[in-house]
Design an enzyme around this catalytic site. Sequence first.
Site, mmCIF file in Angstrom:
data_model
loop_
_atom_site.group_PDB
_atom_site.id
_atom_site.type_symbol
_atom_site.label_atom_id
_atom_site.label_comp_id
_atom_site.label_asym_id
_atom_site.label_seq_id
_atom_site.Cartn_x
_atom_site.Cartn_y
_atom_site.Cartn_z
ATOM 1 N N LEU A 1 10.375 -12.447 -4.069
ATOM 2 C CA LEU A 1 9.144 -13.109 -4.525
ATOM 3 C C LEU A 1 8.706 -14.217 -3.567
ATOM 4 O O LEU A 1 9.524 -14.942 -3.015
ATOM 5 C CB LEU A 1 9.361 -13.684 -5.930
ATOM 6 C CG LEU A 1 9.756 -12.660 -7.004
ATOM 7 C CD1 LEU A 1 9.921 -13.344 -8.355
ATOM 8 C CD2 LEU A 1 8.742 -11.523 -7.106
ATOM 9 N N HIS A 2 7.395 -14.290 -3.384
ATOM 10 C CA HIS A 2 6.809 -15.327 -2.523
ATOM 11 C C HIS A 2 5.604 -15.900 -3.256
ATOM 12 O O HIS A 2 5.330 -15.527 -4.411
ATOM 13 C CB HIS A 2 6.438 -14.723 -1.159
ATOM 14 C CG HIS A 2 5.641 -13.460 -1.256
ATOM 15 N ND1 HIS A 2 4.356 -13.435 -1.777
ATOM 16 C CD2 HIS A 2 5.932 -12.182 -0.950
ATOM 17 C CE1 HIS A 2 3.903 -12.202 -1.755
ATOM 18 N NE2 HIS A 2 4.844 -11.405 -1.273
ATOM 19 N N VAL B 1 -3.024 -14.127 -1.146
ATOM 20 C CA VAL B 1 -2.584 -15.473 -0.741
ATOM 21 C C VAL B 1 -2.129 -15.387 0.716
ATOM 22 O O VAL B 1 -1.417 -14.447 1.095
ATOM 23 C CB VAL B 1 -1.419 -15.975 -1.633
ATOM 24 C CG1 VAL B 1 -0.972 -17.361 -1.199
ATOM 25 C CG2 VAL B 1 -1.839 -15.989 -3.104
ATOM 26 N N MET C 1 8.537 -5.994 -6.990
ATOM 27 C CA MET C 1 9.773 -5.425 -6.444
ATOM 28 C C MET C 1 10.677 -6.558 -5.943
ATOM 29 O O MET C 1 11.578 -6.335 -5.127
ATOM 30 C CB MET C 1 9.460 -4.449 -5.320
ATOM 31 C CG MET C 1 8.645 -3.252 -5.819
ATOM 32 S SD MET C 1 8.827 -1.782 -4.810
ATOM 33 C CE MET C 1 8.260 -2.377 -3.240
ATOM 34 N N GLY D 1 2.589 -15.340 -3.063
ATOM 35 C CA GLY D 1 1.607 -14.334 -3.501
ATOM 36 C C GLY D 1 1.952 -13.877 -4.916
ATOM 37 O O GLY D 1 1.092 -13.852 -5.814
ATOM 38 N N HIS D 2 3.230 -13.552 -5.136
ATOM 39 C CA HIS D 2 3.662 -13.224 -6.501
ATOM 40 C C HIS D 2 3.474 -14.446 -7.395
ATOM 41 O O HIS D 2 3.105 -14.325 -8.564
ATOM 42 C CB HIS D 2 5.152 -12.847 -6.542
ATOM 43 C CG HIS D 2 5.504 -11.641 -5.726
ATOM 44 N ND1 HIS D 2 6.202 -11.713 -4.542
ATOM 45 C CD2 HIS D 2 5.265 -10.322 -5.933
ATOM 46 C CE1 HIS D 2 6.388 -10.503 -4.057
ATOM 47 N NE2 HIS D 2 5.827 -9.639 -4.865
ATOM 48 N N GLY E 1 -1.882 -7.749 -7.339
ATOM 49 C CA GLY E 1 -2.518 -8.427 -6.206
ATOM 50 C C GLY E 1 -3.571 -7.549 -5.556
ATOM 51 O O GLY E 1 -3.397 -6.331 -5.437
ATOM 52 N N ARG F 1 7.560 -8.063 3.127
ATOM 53 C CA ARG F 1 7.978 -7.498 4.414
ATOM 54 C C ARG F 1 7.790 -8.481 5.574
ATOM 55 O O ARG F 1 8.276 -8.224 6.676
ATOM 56 C CB ARG F 1 7.242 -6.187 4.691
ATOM 57 C CG ARG F 1 7.679 -5.053 3.760
ATOM 58 C CD ARG F 1 7.114 -3.710 4.171
ATOM 59 N NE ARG F 1 7.730 -2.625 3.428
ATOM 60 C CZ ARG F 1 7.237 -2.088 2.307
ATOM 61 N NH1 ARG F 1 6.103 -2.540 1.798
ATOM 62 N NH2 ARG F 1 7.871 -1.101 1.703
ATOM 63 N N ASP G 1 -2.724 -5.119 -2.336
ATOM 64 C CA ASP G 1 -2.469 -3.676 -2.442
ATOM 65 C C ASP G 1 -3.698 -3.044 -3.100
ATOM 66 O O ASP G 1 -3.649 -2.599 -4.259
ATOM 67 C CB ASP G 1 -1.215 -3.431 -3.274
ATOM 68 C CG ASP G 1 0.016 -3.982 -2.574
ATOM 69 O OD1 ASP G 1 0.342 -3.506 -1.489
ATOM 70 O OD2 ASP G 1 0.635 -4.931 -3.114
HETATM 71 O O1 PAF Z 1 3.206 -3.760 -5.687
HETATM 72 C C1 PAF Z 1 4.422 -3.623 -5.942
HETATM 73 O O2 PAF Z 1 5.233 -4.523 -5.743
HETATM 74 C C2 PAF Z 1 4.914 -2.292 -6.498
HETATM 75 O O3 PAF Z 1 4.213 -1.228 -5.955
HETATM 76 C C3 PAF Z 1 4.888 -2.233 -8.028
HETATM 77 C C4 PAF Z 1 3.483 -2.354 -8.577
HETATM 78 C C5 PAF Z 1 5.749 -3.356 -8.592
HETATM 79 C C6 PAF Z 1 5.465 -0.900 -8.512
HETATM 80 O O4 PAF Z 1 6.771 -0.722 -8.083
#
Ligand code: PAF
Length: 290
Positions: free
Chosen positions: A29-30, A188, A26, A32-33, A159, A199, A162
Amino acid sequence: MIVIKTISELKEYTAKNDNISLVPTMGALHLGHGALIKEAVKQKNQNGKVIVSIFVNPIQFGPNEDYNKYPRTLTEDVNFCENLGVDVVFVPSACEMYGIEENQKDNFNFSNNYLTYVCPPYFLVNKLCGKSRVGHFDGVATVVLKLFNLTGAKKAYFGQKDAQQLFLIKKMIKDLNLNVDIKSIPIVRDKNGLALSSRNKYLDDDGYNKALIINKMLTKVKNLYERGITNVKILFEEAIGLNNDNMIDIEYFEFIDFNNLENTFEAKENTLVAIAAKVNNIRLIDNLLL
Ligand code: PAF
């Protein structure tokens, strides 16, 4: 790297490239992404392509959640992806993603009265985050299936932070016979142990310091478990004791069998210790997989 905004352009691209790895995000980006993206780039085959989707998905936010104020940092995100060797960033608008005319968007109701939804089973949804975030995982499963269909991804990276999302996506893949190989990437943390999250941008210094308790609780469990303590009641009480002053407002702190999402009373391998807490009203999640 190319930036694609429309489904038709994306389809054109994926018609020519059928070895796609997808990192759904979403944005905001940090690192972790970054870990997901790096792994996708590292694992791609010679003719493989990595697509990162950046889409703040309206249907996974409840009416009182932070959809409107969710951090949006597109320019930085695009540079971040480019530096990591991503091939395509897919950035659709909500109208594009859900087939709504721009001039109709204010009248449009994103509920499942209008759209076809993917709804993971209630007994798995109505736990952990799903208890307070009603409808959230239906929105996640729906958009993730759409992204799988749109990209034709063979692999997708998620990740471990979640954890319930990861579990439900794997369940969807199995139940709907999807041909996507899910890769899960460890959490991470920053230098003080806080799990990276988009967040975290909302935290001021006071919130940040309070948020560190979350990982301290998980670390306490880990240390006791490694010393041989497996009784969940003891582990729970020792860890929750660190929040004596109610610095953080704990929504759940649970010990879950990560094979089936059932609560467990004895910690063992594949027990997920999961926590969600509000820190100065900012909701954070974290976990530890034993
Ligand atoms: O984990 C997330 O950032 C979101 O839930 C995802 C998987 C991109 C779906 O919108």
